[in-house]
Design a protein around this motif. Structure first.
Motif, PDB file in Angstrom:
ATOM      1  N   GLY A   1       0.806  -1.220   0.000  1.00 41.92           N
ATOM      2  CA  GLY A   1       0.000   0.000   0.000  1.00 41.92           C
ATOM      3  C   GLY A   1       0.831   1.258   0.000  1.00 41.92           C
ATOM      4  N   GLU A   2       0.224   2.346   0.478  1.00 43.86           N
ATOM      5  CA  GLU A   2       0.931   3.621   0.466  1.00 43.86           C
ATOM      6  C   GLU A   2       1.990   3.643   1.568  1.00 43.86           C
ATOM      7  OE1 GLU A   2      -1.672   6.416   3.447  1.00 43.86           O
ATOM      8  OE2 GLU A   2      -1.869   6.726   1.283  1.00 43.86           O
ATOM      9  N   PRO A   3       3.084   4.355   1.336  1.00 39.82           N
ATOM     10  CA  PRO A   3       4.152   4.362   2.333  1.00 39.82           C
ATOM     11  C   PRO A   3       3.699   4.992   3.647  1.00 39.82           C
ATOM     12  CG  PRO A   3       4.643   5.874   0.523  1.00 39.82           C
ATOM     13  CD  PRO A   3       3.410   5.141   0.148  1.00 39.82           C
ATOM     14  N   LEU A   4       4.345   4.564   4.751  1.00 38.91           N
ATOM     15  CA  LEU A   4       3.964   5.058   6.070  1.00 38.91           C
ATOM     16  C   LEU A   4       4.608   6.412   6.351  1.00 38.91           C
ATOM     17  CD1 LEU A   4       2.431   4.321   8.662  1.00 38.91           C
ATOM     18  CD2 LEU A   4       4.505   3.201   9.486  1.00 38.91           C
ATOM     19  N   ILE A   5       5.882   6.529   5.983  1.00 42.94           N
ATOM     20  CA  ILE A   5       6.614   7.768   6.242  1.00 42.94           C
ATOM     21  C   ILE A   5       7.105   8.324   4.915  1.00 42.94           C
ATOM     22  CG2 ILE A   5       8.600   8.809   7.425  1.00 42.94           C
ATOM     23  CD1 ILE A   5       8.568   6.278   9.260  1.00 42.94           C
ATOM     24  N   VAL A   6       6.786   9.582   4.639  1.00 47.35           N
ATOM     25  CA  VAL A   6       7.258  10.206   3.401  1.00 47.35           C
ATOM     26  C   VAL A   6       7.902  11.548   3.729  1.00 47.35           C
ATOM     27  CG1 VAL A   6       6.633  11.073   1.120  1.00 47.35           C
ATOM     28  CG2 VAL A   6       5.382   9.137   2.100  1.00 47.35           C
ATOM     29  N   LEU A   7       9.151  11.708   3.324  1.00 43.96           N
ATOM     30  CA  LEU A   7       9.811  13.007   3.430  1.00 43.96           C
ATOM     31  C   LEU A   7       9.950  13.557   2.019  1.00 43.96           C
ATOM     32  CD1 LEU A   7      11.018  11.183   5.876  1.00 43.96           C
ATOM     33  CD2 LEU A   7      12.637  13.056   6.091  1.00 43.96           C
ATOM     34  N   ASP A   8       9.548  14.805   1.820  1.00 45.46           N
ATOM     35  CA  ASP A   8       9.615  15.376   0.491  1.00 45.46           C
ATOM     36  C   ASP A   8      10.379  16.698   0.536  1.00 45.46           C
ATOM     37  OD1 ASP A   8       9.184  15.697  -2.208  1.00 45.46           O
ATOM     38  OD2 ASP A   8       7.281  16.767  -1.886  1.00 45.46           O
ATOM     39  N   ALA A   9      11.534  16.715  -0.101  1.00 47.89           N
ATOM     40  CA  ALA A   9      12.347  17.934  -0.238  1.00 47.89           C
ATOM     41  C   ALA A   9      12.557  18.641   1.097  1.00 47.89           C
ATOM     42  CB  ALA A   9      11.714  18.892  -1.253  1.00 47.89           C
ATOM     43  N   VAL A  10      12.992  17.876   2.101  1.00 50.08           N
ATOM     44  CA  VAL A  10      13.147  18.426   3.443  1.00 50.08           C
ATOM     45  C   VAL A  10      14.492  19.146   3.589  1.00 50.08           C
ATOM     46  CG1 VAL A  10      13.449  17.815   5.870  1.00 50.08           C
ATOM     47  CG2 VAL A  10      11.599  16.764   4.546  1.00 50.08           C
ATOM     48  N   ASN A  11      14.428  20.370   4.081  1.00 51.58           N
ATOM     49  CA  ASN A  11      15.639  21.152   4.345  1.00 51.58           C
ATOM     50  C   ASN A  11      15.674  21.585   5.791  1.00 51.58           C
ATOM     51  OD1 ASN A  11      17.321  21.825   1.829  1.00 51.58           O
ATOM     52  ND2 ASN A  11      15.184  22.044   1.144  1.00 51.58           N
ATOM     53  N   LYS A  12      16.855  21.540   6.370  1.00 57.81           N
ATOM     54  CA  LYS A  12      17.021  22.078   7.719  1.00 57.81           C
ATOM     55  C   LYS A  12      18.413  22.676   7.872  1.00 57.81           C
ATOM     56  CE  LYS A  12      16.935  21.292  12.624  1.00 57.81           C
ATOM     57  NZ  LYS A  12      16.013  22.357  13.012  1.00 57.81           N
ATOM     58  N   TRP A  13      18.438  23.838   8.510  1.00 58.18           N
ATOM     59  CA  TRP A  13      19.718  24.484   8.809  1.00 58.18           C
ATOM     60  C   TRP A  13      19.896  24.595  10.313  1.00 58.18           C
ATOM     61  CZ3 TRP A  13      16.856  25.856   4.559  1.00 58.18           C
ATOM     62  CH2 TRP A  13      17.525  25.985   3.336  1.00 58.18           C
ATOM     63  N   PHE A  14      21.109  24.346  10.793  1.00 59.19           N
ATOM     64  CA  PHE A  14      21.505  24.780  12.134  1.00 59.19           C
ATOM     65  C   PHE A  14      22.375  26.008  11.913  1.00 59.19           C
ATOM     66  CE2 PHE A  14      21.051  20.207  13.671  1.00 59.19           C
ATOM     67  CZ  PHE A  14      19.928  20.475  14.424  1.00 59.19           C
ATOM     68  N   GLY A  15      21.815  27.210  12.010  1.00 53.33           N
ATOM     69  CA  GLY A  15      22.588  28.398  11.656  1.00 53.33           C
ATOM     70  C   GLY A  15      23.011  28.284  10.207  1.00 53.33           C
ATOM     71  N   PRO A  16      24.308  28.422   9.926  1.00 53.86           N
ATOM     72  CA  PRO A  16      24.754  28.342   8.536  1.00 53.86           C
ATOM     73  C   PRO A  16      24.910  26.894   8.047  1.00 53.86           C
ATOM     74  CG  PRO A  16      26.605  28.849   9.977  1.00 53.86           C
ATOM     75  CD  PRO A  16      25.395  28.754  10.857  1.00 53.86           C
ATOM     76  N   LEU A  17      24.819  25.930   8.961  1.00 55.60           N
ATOM     77  CA  LEU A  17      25.066  24.533   8.590  1.00 55.60           C
ATOM     78  C   LEU A  17      23.821  23.910   7.971  1.00 55.60           C
ATOM     79  CD1 LEU A  17      27.214  22.256   8.814  1.00 55.60           C
ATOM     80  CD2 LEU A  17      26.070  21.591  10.937  1.00 55.60           C
ATOM     81  N   HIS A  18      23.948  23.479   6.729  1.00 53.36           N
ATOM     82  CA  HIS A  18      22.828  22.872   6.011  1.00 53.36           C
ATOM     83  C   HIS A  18      22.774  21.395   6.366  1.00 53.36           C
ATOM     84  CE1 HIS A  18      20.394  23.146   2.004  1.00 53.36           C
ATOM     85  NE2 HIS A  18      19.692  22.709   3.009  1.00 53.36           N
ATOM     86  N   VAL A  19      22.026  21.059   7.421  1.00 49.44           N
ATOM     87  CA  VAL A  19      22.161  19.719   7.998  1.00 49.44           C
ATOM     88  C   VAL A  19      21.264  18.697   7.298  1.00 49.44           C
ATOM     89  CG1 VAL A  19      20.512  20.128   9.860  1.00 49.44           C
ATOM     90  CG2 VAL A  19      22.353  18.495  10.195  1.00 49.44           C
ATOM     91  N   LEU A  20      20.156  19.162   6.710  1.00 48.26           N
ATOM     92  CA  LEU A  20      19.381  18.293   5.811  1.00 48.26           C
ATOM     93  C   LEU A  20      19.215  19.052   4.498  1.00 48.26           C
ATOM     94  CD1 LEU A  20      16.555  16.815   8.101  1.00 48.26           C
ATOM     95  CD2 LEU A  20      18.659  15.697   7.346  1.00 48.26           C
ATOM     96  N   ASP A  21      19.744  18.489   3.430  1.00 54.93           N
ATOM     97  CA  ASP A  21      19.819  19.202   2.162  1.00 54.93           C
ATOM     98  C   ASP A  21      18.913  18.512   1.144  1.00 54.93           C
ATOM     99  OD1 ASP A  21      20.485  20.497  -0.143  1.00 54.93           O
ATOM    100  OD2 ASP A  21      22.654  20.235   0.056  1.00 54.93           O
ATOM    101  N   ASP A  22      17.672  19.006   1.068  1.00 54.99           N
ATOM    102  CA  ASP A  22      16.743  18.529   0.052  1.00 54.99           C
ATOM    103  C   ASP A  22      16.560  17.006   0.117  1.00 54.99           C
ATOM    104  OD1 ASP A  22      15.040  19.571  -1.838  1.00 54.99           O
ATOM    105  OD2 ASP A  22      16.339  18.978  -3.506  1.00 54.99           O
ATOM    106  N   VAL A  23      16.237  16.520   1.310  1.00 58.32           N
ATOM    107  CA  VAL A  23      16.127  15.073   1.502  1.00 58.32           C
ATOM    108  C   VAL A  23      14.722  14.593   1.182  1.00 58.32           C
ATOM    109  CG1 VAL A  23      16.190  13.221   3.217  1.00 58.32           C
ATOM    110  CG2 VAL A  23      17.950  15.003   3.241  1.00 58.32           C
ATOM    111  N   SER A  24      14.620  13.616   0.290  1.00 62.36           N
ATOM    112  CA  SER A  24      13.340  12.967   0.003  1.00 62.36           C
ATOM    113  C   SER A  24      13.502  11.479   0.236  1.00 62.36           C
ATOM    114  CB  SER A  24      12.909  13.222  -1.432  1.00 62.36           C
ATOM    115  OG  SER A  24      12.663  14.602  -1.626  1.00 62.36           O
ATOM    116  N   LEU A  25      12.511  10.896   0.894  1.00 65.72           N
ATOM    117  CA  LEU A  25      12.636   9.490   1.277  1.00 65.72           C
ATOM    118  C   LEU A  25      11.253   8.960   1.583  1.00 65.72           C
ATOM    119  CD1 LEU A  25      14.369   7.077   2.551  1.00 65.72           C
ATOM    120  CD2 LEU A  25      14.220   8.339   4.689  1.00 65.72           C
ATOM    121  N   SER A  26      10.972   7.722   1.207  1.00 68.05           N
ATOM    122  CA  SER A  26       9.723   7.157   1.690  1.00 68.05           C
ATOM    123  C   SER A  26       9.979   5.778   2.273  1.00 68.05           C
ATOM    124  CB  SER A  26       8.661   7.138   0.592  1.00 68.05           C
ATOM    125  OG  SER A  26       8.886   6.057  -0.269  1.00 68.05           O
TER     126      SER A  26
END
Lengths: 235, 248
Positions: free
Chosen positions: B4-29
């Motif tokens: 069936g459909e995936p349980l967890i879907v990440l789509d184009a996730v970005n996160k910065w800690f200040g200047p640190l790009h800690v999640l860079d356009d992460v997509s995952l299912s």
């Protein structure tokens, strides 16, 4: 030194009044301080801002100024702080119920001022609980309130108790100011009465007053030491 | 396995800690019943990825969907979502002032409003399952690291979660205790629990994972079945990483 024996009733009366305002102010400050502390650590930014604003105002303003605001500001706003005339409570603390409102004004000022320090003492305890404890609670789905109640606060009070004791002891000593804001007959005001109006030498009177404050603060400090020692064993 | 459909879907996730790009356009299912192991050098963002799934780390942009619903912001809805996602931490994070059994029953009683007796019974069964039923009335500090981590797994399972997140569950353990924790995790995986596991245990990745995700510098570099990843890493960075950890 005869004044200590001759005027024992004056000292005792002053002691009793100071003890009353200190007990009431301590209860009030602990409750209000806890509320402000919850605001300061809440996840909602506007609530945090209110808590931080409160602490910034009352921690940084001299107590004398807070007392002035209470004694002159409240009447200007048309309030005699009559909401403090709580039935039952005034049976023990008779000064709450007098028509002259200065006891109530002084109480309000002491509570407002001390609550800011109580808040910070409680918060230092909360900060002493490892962040992982609150994270684990959140990850289980506990709400902010449940997290505080079941996980964080039961662990934080141990770290709060010593700074909290210092805050309350400071408050007892700060209460010496109330005599200058219309409260008649507290422990420090007895000095004025005995040395000014009745002409006793100052130093014996000052010794008598000091003993009065020490009777309140020393046992409190000793109690806190005991509590602290007992925790040290538990840990 | 995956249905069936995936349980967890990440789509184009970005996160910065200040200047640190800690999640860079992460997509995952992650599909239902799937076991995904996330590996990578330290600082690659793999822990942050794991913690973002139940919003212990808020993200700056992109979307995360769990069981068809986007992650709620704060409040009751987020608490409810978290109650459906079990989390196991590197440093166990058992409640230090509560016994092991109380740790396991707190969530069911306070969050799910279960009757204490029923929660207790299931809690004891879970502790038995992870092999520490005889430690139920002790405090966390009286247990070994391996026992504590198994208790933490039982605590998460007590909420009957739809998925389990493991954030380096064995990294703080003495070597002889790693096995007992991995055994519990392996049996969970076999029973069809959906799992996202951040770990350095390559053995676990090989035999228990359906997919291995390799992360570096906040980016999701490779996403492959374990055999393919370990035999034939496609990227230079993954080859470099594997050569460093597998030569000893």
């Amino acid at each position: 030194m005869n004044v200590l024996i001759d005027k024992f009733d004056v000292f005792a009366g002053g002691f009793w009044l100071t003890l009353q305002i200190c007990v009431l102010a301590a209860i009030g400050a602990l409750i209000l301080g806890a509320v402000v502390a919850v605001l300061r650590i809440s996840p909602v930014p506007p609530l945090r801002a209110v808590g931080t604003g409160y602490v910034n105002v009352f921690r940084n303003m001299p107590l004398t100024v807070v007392m002035f605001f209470a004694a002159f500001g409240l009447p200007a706003l048309g309030s005699n702080a009559d909401f403090l005339r709580v039935p039952g409570l005034e049976a023990i603390f008779s000064r709450l119920d007098t028509d002259l409102p200065y006891f109530r004004f002084a109480l309000i000022a002491l509570v407002l001022y001390t609550a800011a320090f109580v808040c910070e003492a409680l918060r230092s305890g909360v900060n002493a609980v490892p962040a992982g404890q609150a994270e684990a609670a959140r990850s289980l789905g506990l709400t902010f309130g449940q997290n505080l109640r079941y996980v964080v606060l039961p662990q934080s009070w141990k770290a709060s108790i010593v700074p909290l004791g210092s805050v309350i002891i400071a408050m007892i000593k700060n209460s010496a100011l109330i005599g200058f804001f219309g409260v008649v007959g507290d422990l420090s005001a007895t000095a004025d009465q005995l040395t000014g109006a009745e002409g006793y030498a100052f130093i014996p009177v000052a010794i008598g007053i000091s003993i009065g404050y020490l009777i309140m603060t020393v046992p409190l400090g000793a109690l806190l030491d005991r509590i602290e020692k007992r925790q040290a064993v538990a840990r | 396995m995956t249905t069936g459909e995936p349980l967890i879907v990440l789509d184009a996730v970005n996160k910065w800690f200040g200047p640190l790009h800690v999640l860079d356009d992460v997509s995952l299912s992650v599909g239902r019943g799937e076991v995904v192991v996330v590996i990578g050098p330290s600082g690659s963002g793999k822990s942050t990825l794991c913690r973002a799934i139940n919003r212990l780390e808020p993200i700056n942009s992109g979307t995360i969907t769990f069981d068809g619903q986007p992650l709620p912001a704060e409040g009751k809805a987020l608490a409810k979502l978290r109650s459906e996602v079990g989390m196991v931490f590197q440093s166990f994070n058992l409640f230090a002032h509560k016994t092991i059994l109380e740790n396991v029953t707190l969530g069911p009683i306070k969050v799910r409003k279960e009757k204490p007796a029923a929660a207790r019974e299931r809690g004891l069964a879970l502790l038995d399952r992870v092999g520490i039923a005889n430690q139920a009335d002790k405090f966390p500090a009286q247990l070994s690291g391996g026992q504590q981590q198994r208790a933490a797994i039982a605590r998460a399972l007590a909420m009957q979660p739809k998925a389990m997140l493991f954030d380096e569950p064995t990294s703080a353990l003495d070597p002889e205790m790693v096995g007992e924790v991995l055994d519990v995790m392996t049996s969970l995986a076999r029973e069809g629990m959906t799992m996202v596991v951040v770990t350095h245990e390559m053995g676990f990745a090989r035999h228990a994972a359906n997919r291995v995700i390799f992360m570096a510098d906040g980016q999701l570099v490779e996403d492959a079945p374990p055999n393919e990843f370990f035999e034939n890493p496609r990227s230079e960075r993954a080859r470099d990483f594997l050569s460093k950890i597998l030569t000893h």
